[in-house]
Motif scaffolding. Structure first.
Motif, PDB file in Angstrom:
ATOM      1  N   SER A 125      -2.505   5.241  -3.019  1.00 48.56           N
ATOM      2  CA  SER A 125      -1.878   3.974  -3.393  1.00 48.56           C
ATOM      3  C   SER A 125      -2.077   3.674  -4.872  1.00 48.56           C
ATOM      4  O   SER A 125      -1.155   3.232  -5.571  1.00 48.56           O
ATOM      5  CB  SER A 125      -2.463   2.834  -2.549  1.00 48.56           C
ATOM      6  N   LEU A 132      -6.417  -1.823  -1.037  1.00 46.67           N
ATOM      7  CA  LEU A 132      -6.115  -2.051  -2.452  1.00 46.67           C
ATOM      8  C   LEU A 132      -6.715  -3.368  -2.940  1.00 46.67           C
ATOM      9  O   LEU A 132      -7.220  -3.448  -4.076  1.00 46.67           O
ATOM     10  CB  LEU A 132      -4.596  -2.044  -2.648  1.00 46.67           C
ATOM     11  N   GLU A 143       0.867  -1.174   0.000  1.00 44.41           N
ATOM     12  CA  GLU A 143       0.000   0.000   0.000  1.00 44.41           C
ATOM     13  C   GLU A 143       0.909   1.231   0.000  1.00 44.41           C
ATOM     14  O   GLU A 143       1.225   1.798   1.046  1.00 44.41           O
ATOM     15  CB  GLU A 143      -0.914   0.002   1.232  1.00 44.41           C
TER      16      GLU A 143
END
Length: 698
Positions: free
Chosen positions: A421, A467, A413
């Motif tokens: 990110s 993410l 990240e």
């Protein structure tokens, strides 16, 4: 006289202007045909009329246009009118046919084959010159080579010609010239031709071998060119070689629909036709049979505001259909809201019996399609993307998803939040803070920045998302946006919509920086963008909806304003004409005013330069010359540090606007046209410091 019994049938149903074009005598004829005025009907009836009077033999007529679809439609209509045998082809198909016949006689060999993989040759040429061979870079190089050849520019002339034409060159011009020369050498060594060579070699054979030209001109006596506003210098050179010193030529076109000047097209031959042929018959077709009077009236307003229109472009359409609904205008807080509202309107139209295949959503750049793909998928409305790949099928998007999936799998990240990110990961696949000026690199950037905005949208509703969750969301969207191939709504760019029409058209994303596109900075570029909007408007038969959004993402800052092309077009009492009075201001720098006005005389500003400077060109300049000199010096230093051309930092016009308006804070700086939030973040402190320093001296 043969065919006289068929003449009444041929002339039935033609309006007076169409009839005048059809019955004009042999010789030079120029038909200025507005959108929806029946130009294909007119020229096919003219050819059939000449054939049935016995004035021409079908096999002696060569009609050329720009697409295989248009040529096929022309052949079908001619057969139905009793004029089978007329050669109706594209420029390239006609040239290739001639080369296959004449090449062996001139070169004593069979004609060289067409290049099967032009991209591979450009890659080889770029590699030899030491330039990037990434896909989008090679596409830009290939585009410049094609432009050069279509404009009759050789490699050694490229740098000068590109500068004169104001091309957005993807690399140093001298390097591109080397790529061009190397490409030509590789191709010639392989004894192959590309598409432009078909025209170049046709010209060479006809101009350099009089006996070949004489035989060709004995075979073809009469010529017709459709969409004549789109010819480039090479195509005009071919046409001149075909004609020789004859004048049996009919041209049809509409300079108001010239939207391919970036590829070398120019309306000057259409507009200048009467000067070249003083005895030409000139006919203006202005009766619009496609669109309702309400759509026609809007189209006339859009194009009527163009500056310095040549005489040949002053067509004013006259609607012939019954009345329909007034065009609708709408402003939305952000693009997802715009797309969702349009999906609801499409569903309502379908509920009233409008076939989905008769509905189109048209946008300026292909990257805009993603939000509409999602909105239509969510509403379970089938669609098809015309003239471009679906968003998740694009090469750069697939590469980005692979990179994001890899980072998520590693638990990487790299930013403080999800959007950060995503930006960091996409930086490794080509995302930059500032958009490239144009070309394929700009299209790639637009796709990547759309992924960042998806992350911002997701983070706004679920701050805890990481993410891995974001990648799962992308994959789910990609999977859901592959509906079966069935009849559905058309999603298309404005360029790919040329020549098509629908019952209902939604023109979306009509905001400054998108239409006109940000890199259209000179007057000619802006006027081409206006013509692009005109083309979009004239695609609609009955229902027309025009809209724009104040922000990209749902949580984005609402700093955009509607396109300048809509000033004077939206009715004064329409809610969309007065957005500032109906919305609550947001924190941060204020949204730019809805209608740009001169800070000196309060007149509405229209031209690109006037809007950027914040004043009319006729009002006096109060530029601080000392500040302007320091701004230029600072820009040169920053450009060297960033290793980019100076205009990427700020254009000359933007520096002049800063030196005239002398902004004292971020709000005043962002109010200058051409300075968005990203440039304020990157350069704002430096610029404000320079302004304050200079002001302190004074």
């Amino acid at each position: 006289m043969p065919g006289m019994a068929d003449q009444p049938r041929l002339l039935e149903g033609l309006d007076p202007e169409q009839r005048a074009a059809v019955t004009a005598p042999r010789g030079p004829v120029c038909v200025l045909a507005g959108a929806g005025t029946g130009k294909t009907r007119t020229i096919t009836h003219r050819i059939a009329h000449l054939v049935q009077l016995g004035l021409v033999v079908p096999q002696q007529v060569l009609a050329v246009t720009f697409t295989a679809r248009a040529a096929g439609e022309m052949r079908t209509r001619l057969r139905a009118l009793g004029a089978a045998g007329v050669q109706a082809q594209t420029f390239h198909a006609a040239a290739f046919r001639q080369l296959r016949y004449f090449w062996p006689r001139v070169h004593d060999t069979q004609v060289w084959p067409l290049v099967d993989n032009k991209f591979r040759l450009v890659v080889q040429a770029a590699n030899r010159v030491g330039l990037s061979t990434e896909k989008e870079s090679v596409r830009d190089l290939a585009g410049e080579i094609e432009w050069s050849k279509s404009c009759l520019v050789s490699p050694d002339q490229y740098a000068t010609a590109a500068a004169r034409a104001g091309r957005d060159v993807p690399v140093v011009p001298q390097q591109l010239a080397k790529v061009f020369a190397t490409y030509e050498q590789l191709k010639n060594d392989a004894r192959m031709l590309d598409f432009d060579d078909l025209l170049l070699h046709t010209v060479a054979i006809l101009e350099e071998h009089p006996e070949v030209a004489e035989e060709f001109r004995g075979r073809y006596r009469s010529f017709v060119v459709d969409e004549y506003q789109d010819v480039n210098p090479l195509q005009q050179r071919v046409l001149d070689a075909w004609l020789g010193n004859r004048d049996d030529l009919t041209v049809v076109g509409d300079a108001n629909q010239t939207i391919y000047s970036f590829a070398g097209a120019a309306p000057k031959w259409l507009v200048g036709f009467p000067k070249r042929f003083p005895d030409a018959t000139v006919v203006r077709l202005e009766r619009d049979y496609r669109s309702t009077p309400q759509v026609v009236a809007l189209a006339n307003k859009v194009i009527g505001a163009a500056r310095d229109r040549p005489a040949g472009t002053r067509l004013k359409l006259i609607g012939q259909r019954p009345d329909g609904p007034e065009p609708d205008f709408a402003e939305y807080d952000h693009e997802p809201a715009e797309a969702e509202a349009i999906a609801r309107k499409i569903a309502a139209l379908a509920g009233r019996g409008v076939p989905l295949s008769e509905i189109a959503v048209l946008f300026r750049v292909n990257a805009q399609s993603e939000v509409y793909e999602k909105a239509l998928s969510d509403a379970e409305i089938p669609y098809q993307v015309r003239g471009g790949e679906r968003f998740f099928n694009r090469t750069e998007v697939r590469q980005a998803v692979v990179a994001l999936r890899g980072a998520a799998g590693r638990g990487d990240e790299p930013g403080a939040d999800l959007p950060g990110s995503v930006r960091a990961v996409l930086g490794d696949v080509g995302l930059t803070d500032e958009p490239p000026v144009g070309g394929s690199a700009r299209e790639r950037w637009e796709s990547l920045i759309a992924l960042v905005e998806l992350a911002e949208e997701l983070a706004a509703v679920a701050p805890e998302v990481d993410l891995a969750r974001y990648v799962a969301e992308l994959e789910q969207r990609a999977e859901s946006q592959h509906p079966p191939t069935v009849e559905g709504v058309t999603l298309a760019s404005l360029h790919s919509a040329k020549g098509l029409e629908w019952d209902a058209v939604f023109l979306v994303g009509l905001a400054e920086g998108t239409l006109p596109i940000q890199h259209a900075e000179d007057e000619a570029g802006v006027e081409e963008e206006r013509r692009l909007l005109y083309v979009g408007v004239t695609r609609a038969r009955e229902h027309l909806h025009l809209s724009w959004a104040l922000a990209r993402a749902a949580d984005g800052r609402r700093y955009r304003r509607r396109s300048r092309f809509l000033y004077g077009v939206i009715p004064d009492r329409h809610p969309a004409a007065m957005p500032a009075k109906t919305r609550t201001p947001e924190p941060g720098p204020p949204r730019k005013q809805a209608t740009p006005r001169c800070r000196t005389c309060e007149s509405v500003l229209v031209s690109t330069m006037d809007i950027k400077l914040g004043r009319c060109s006729t009002c006096p300049s109060d530029v601080d010359e000392g500040l302007l000199d320091r701004l230029r010096a600072w820009r040169s230093d920053r450009a060297r540090q960033l290793k980019v051309p100076a205009y990427v930092v700020f254009t000359d016009a933007t520096l002049t606007a800063i030196a005239e308006q002398r902004p004292s804070d971020e709000a005043a700086l962002v109010a200058i046209s051409g300075i968005g939030a990203s440039k304020v973040r990157k350069f704002g402190d430096d610029v404000l410091s320079l302004v304050q320093r200079e002001h302190g001296r004074n």
